[in-house]
Motif scaffolding. Structure first.
Motif, PDB file in Angstrom:
ATOM      1  N   TYR A   1       0.799  -1.222   0.000  1.00 56.58           N
ATOM      2  CA  TYR A   1       0.000   0.000   0.000  1.00 56.58           C
ATOM      3  C   TYR A   1       0.838   1.281   0.000  1.00 56.58           C
ATOM      4  O   TYR A   1       0.290   2.365  -0.178  1.00 56.58           O
ATOM      5  CB  TYR A   1      -0.952   0.008   1.200  1.00 56.58           C
ATOM      6  CG  TYR A   1      -2.005  -1.059   1.115  1.00 56.58           C
ATOM      7  CD1 TYR A   1      -3.107  -0.909   0.285  1.00 56.58           C
ATOM      8  CD2 TYR A   1      -1.897  -2.227   1.853  1.00 56.58           C
ATOM      9  CE1 TYR A   1      -4.077  -1.893   0.194  1.00 56.58           C
ATOM     10  CE2 TYR A   1      -2.865  -3.220   1.777  1.00 56.58           C
ATOM     11  CZ  TYR A   1      -3.949  -3.044   0.938  1.00 56.58           C
ATOM     12  OH  TYR A   1      -4.903  -4.011   0.848  1.00 56.58           O
ATOM     13  N   GLY A   2       2.121   1.178   0.248  1.00 55.30           N
ATOM     14  CA  GLY A   2       2.999   2.345   0.217  1.00 55.30           C
ATOM     15  C   GLY A   2       2.672   3.351   1.305  1.00 55.30           C
ATOM     16  O   GLY A   2       2.259   3.002   2.416  1.00 55.30           O
ATOM     17  N   ASP A   3       2.840   4.627   0.962  1.00 47.80           N
ATOM     18  CA  ASP A   3       2.622   5.705   1.932  1.00 47.80           C
ATOM     19  C   ASP A   3       1.159   5.861   2.343  1.00 47.80           C
ATOM     20  O   ASP A   3       0.859   6.556   3.306  1.00 47.80           O
ATOM     21  CB  ASP A   3       3.124   7.038   1.374  1.00 47.80           C
ATOM     22  CG  ASP A   3       4.641   7.089   1.284  1.00 47.80           C
ATOM     23  OD1 ASP A   3       5.300   6.313   2.020  1.00 47.80           O
ATOM     24  OD2 ASP A   3       5.159   7.882   0.489  1.00 47.80           O
ATOM     25  N   ALA A   4       0.255   5.226   1.616  1.00 47.74           N
ATOM     26  CA  ALA A   4      -1.166   5.334   1.951  1.00 47.74           C
ATOM     27  C   ALA A   4      -1.521   4.532   3.206  1.00 47.74           C
ATOM     28  O   ALA A   4      -2.541   4.791   3.829  1.00 47.74           O
ATOM     29  CB  ALA A   4      -2.026   4.867   0.786  1.00 47.74           C
ATOM     30  N   LEU A   5      -0.684   3.578   3.591  1.00 46.24           N
ATOM     31  CA  LEU A   5      -0.993   2.737   4.755  1.00 46.24           C
ATOM     32  C   LEU A   5      -0.817   3.526   6.047  1.00 46.24           C
ATOM     33  O   LEU A   5       0.230   4.094   6.314  1.00 46.24           O
ATOM     34  CB  LEU A   5      -0.085   1.502   4.783  1.00 46.24           C
ATOM     35  CG  LEU A   5      -0.344   0.532   5.934  1.00 46.24           C
ATOM     36  CD1 LEU A   5      -1.695  -0.146   5.776  1.00 46.24           C
ATOM     37  CD2 LEU A   5       0.773  -0.488   6.018  1.00 46.24           C
ATOM     38  N   LEU A   6      -1.858   3.544   6.857  1.00 45.56           N
ATOM     39  CA  LEU A   6      -1.793   4.189   8.171  1.00 45.56           C
ATOM     40  C   LEU A   6      -1.476   3.178   9.256  1.00 45.56           C
ATOM     41  O   LEU A   6      -0.655   3.426  10.128  1.00 45.56           O
ATOM     42  CB  LEU A   6      -3.112   4.881   8.498  1.00 45.56           C
ATOM     43  CG  LEU A   6      -3.491   6.059   7.618  1.00 45.56           C
ATOM     44  CD1 LEU A   6      -4.841   6.616   8.035  1.00 45.56           C
ATOM     45  CD2 LEU A   6      -2.432   7.134   7.692  1.00 45.56           C
TER      46      LEU A   6
ATOM     47  N   VAL B   1      -7.378   7.192   1.400  1.00 46.87           N
ATOM     48  CA  VAL B   1      -7.959   7.116   0.063  1.00 46.87           C
ATOM     49  C   VAL B   1      -8.134   8.493  -0.559  1.00 46.87           C
ATOM     50  O   VAL B   1      -8.268   8.616  -1.769  1.00 46.87           O
ATOM     51  CB  VAL B   1      -9.309   6.372   0.059  1.00 46.87           C
ATOM     52  CG1 VAL B   1      -9.112   4.908   0.424  1.00 46.87           C
ATOM     53  CG2 VAL B   1     -10.300   7.033   0.987  1.00 46.87           C
ATOM     54  N   ALA B   2      -8.126   9.549   0.270  1.00 46.39           N
ATOM     55  CA  ALA B   2      -8.260  10.903  -0.263  1.00 46.39           C
ATOM     56  C   ALA B   2      -7.725  11.898   0.756  1.00 46.39           C
ATOM     57  O   ALA B   2      -7.838  11.686   1.961  1.00 46.39           O
ATOM     58  CB  ALA B   2      -9.715  11.226  -0.573  1.00 46.39           C
ATOM     59  N   VAL B   3      -7.158  12.963   0.257  1.00 41.32           N
ATOM     60  CA  VAL B   3      -6.715  14.072   1.092  1.00 41.32           C
ATOM     61  C   VAL B   3      -7.364  15.318   0.509  1.00 41.32           C
ATOM     62  O   VAL B   3      -7.167  15.636  -0.667  1.00 41.32           O
ATOM     63  CB  VAL B   3      -5.176  14.213   1.094  1.00 41.32           C
ATOM     64  CG1 VAL B   3      -4.757  15.417   1.924  1.00 41.32           C
ATOM     65  CG2 VAL B   3      -4.536  12.945   1.611  1.00 41.32           C
ATOM     66  N   GLU B   4      -8.171  15.974   1.322  1.00 39.48           N
ATOM     67  CA  GLU B   4      -8.900  17.148   0.858  1.00 39.48           C
ATOM     68  C   GLU B   4      -8.713  18.279   1.857  1.00 39.48           C
ATOM     69  O   GLU B   4      -8.497  18.026   3.036  1.00 39.48           O
ATOM     70  CB  GLU B   4     -10.396  16.826   0.752  1.00 39.48           C
ATOM     71  CG  GLU B   4     -10.705  15.710  -0.212  1.00 39.48           C
ATOM     72  CD  GLU B   4     -12.166  15.283  -0.152  1.00 39.48           C
ATOM     73  OE1 GLU B   4     -12.882  15.709   0.776  1.00 39.48           O
ATOM     74  OE2 GLU B   4     -12.576  14.518  -1.025  1.00 39.48           O
ATOM     75  N   PRO B   5      -8.826  19.521   1.392  1.00 38.66           N
ATOM     76  CA  PRO B   5      -8.720  20.630   2.341  1.00 38.66           C
ATOM     77  C   PRO B   5      -9.880  20.573   3.336  1.00 38.66           C
ATOM     78  O   PRO B   5     -10.989  20.157   3.000  1.00 38.66           O
ATOM     79  CB  PRO B   5      -8.806  21.881   1.466  1.00 38.66           C
ATOM     80  CG  PRO B   5      -9.303  21.428   0.145  1.00 38.66           C
ATOM     81  CD  PRO B   5      -9.050  19.966   0.031  1.00 38.66           C
ATOM     82  N   LEU B   6      -9.601  20.963   4.545  1.00 34.92           N
ATOM     83  CA  LEU B   6     -10.593  20.941   5.605  1.00 34.92           C
ATOM     84  C   LEU B   6     -11.512  22.142   5.449  1.00 34.92           C
ATOM     85  O   LEU B   6     -11.053  23.282   5.346  1.00 34.92           O
ATOM     86  CB  LEU B   6      -9.893  20.984   6.965  1.00 34.92           C
ATOM     87  CG  LEU B   6     -10.765  20.884   8.183  1.00 34.92           C
ATOM     88  CD1 LEU B   6     -11.511  19.559   8.190  1.00 34.92           C
ATOM     89  CD2 LEU B   6      -9.919  21.014   9.427  1.00 34.92           C
TER      90      LEU B   6
END
Length: 126
Positions: A38-43, A64-69
């Motif tokens: 999963y690479g860097d996506a794995l928490l 799965v997604a990074v969005e502005p708050l």
């Protein structure tokens, strides 16, 4: 999308009442293979026991997604409503709802909830 195998019943689904045995960060021994996958996506990776304790279930938490708050606008927050000076009906409705006139800004101030209830959303000044 993940589709569970047909032999899993709803009650016996491995993710259903199960006990977390251990949680591993991506750099720890129990999650290294998953970190490669999963690479860097794995928490984190979690090792769980099935409800009957007969199986080890490995689950992952991944980004799965990074969005502005975006901050939620509370309904109690004060908003400014700017009306055309000739719109007497809306002005009277605002006054009856308890709106306060701000002469310096030339706007009516009232809680967002009341402004929306009165149909003044189009005149809210953000």
């Amino acid at each position: 999308m993940f589709t569970p195998p047909s032999h899993w019943s709803r009650a016996g689904l491995p993710g259903r009442p199960s006990r977390v045995l251990k949680t591993f960060a991506p750099h720890q021994a129990g999650a290294l293979k998953l970190a490669q996958r999963y690479g860097d996506a794995l928490l984190c990776a979690r090792h769980r026991a099935s409800a009957d304790g007969a199986q080890r279930i490995i689950t992952v938490e991944w980004v799965v997604a990074v969005e502005p708050l975006r901050h939620r606008q509370t309904m109690d927050a004060e908003v400014a409503v700017r009306l055309d000076f000739r719109d007497r009906d809306h002005r009277v409705a605002l006054q009856q709802a308890g709106a306060r006139w701000n002469a310096a800004a030339k706007v009516w101030q009232l809680p967002r909830r009341d402004a929306l209830r009165l149909g003044s959303a189009a005149w809210i000044v953000e």
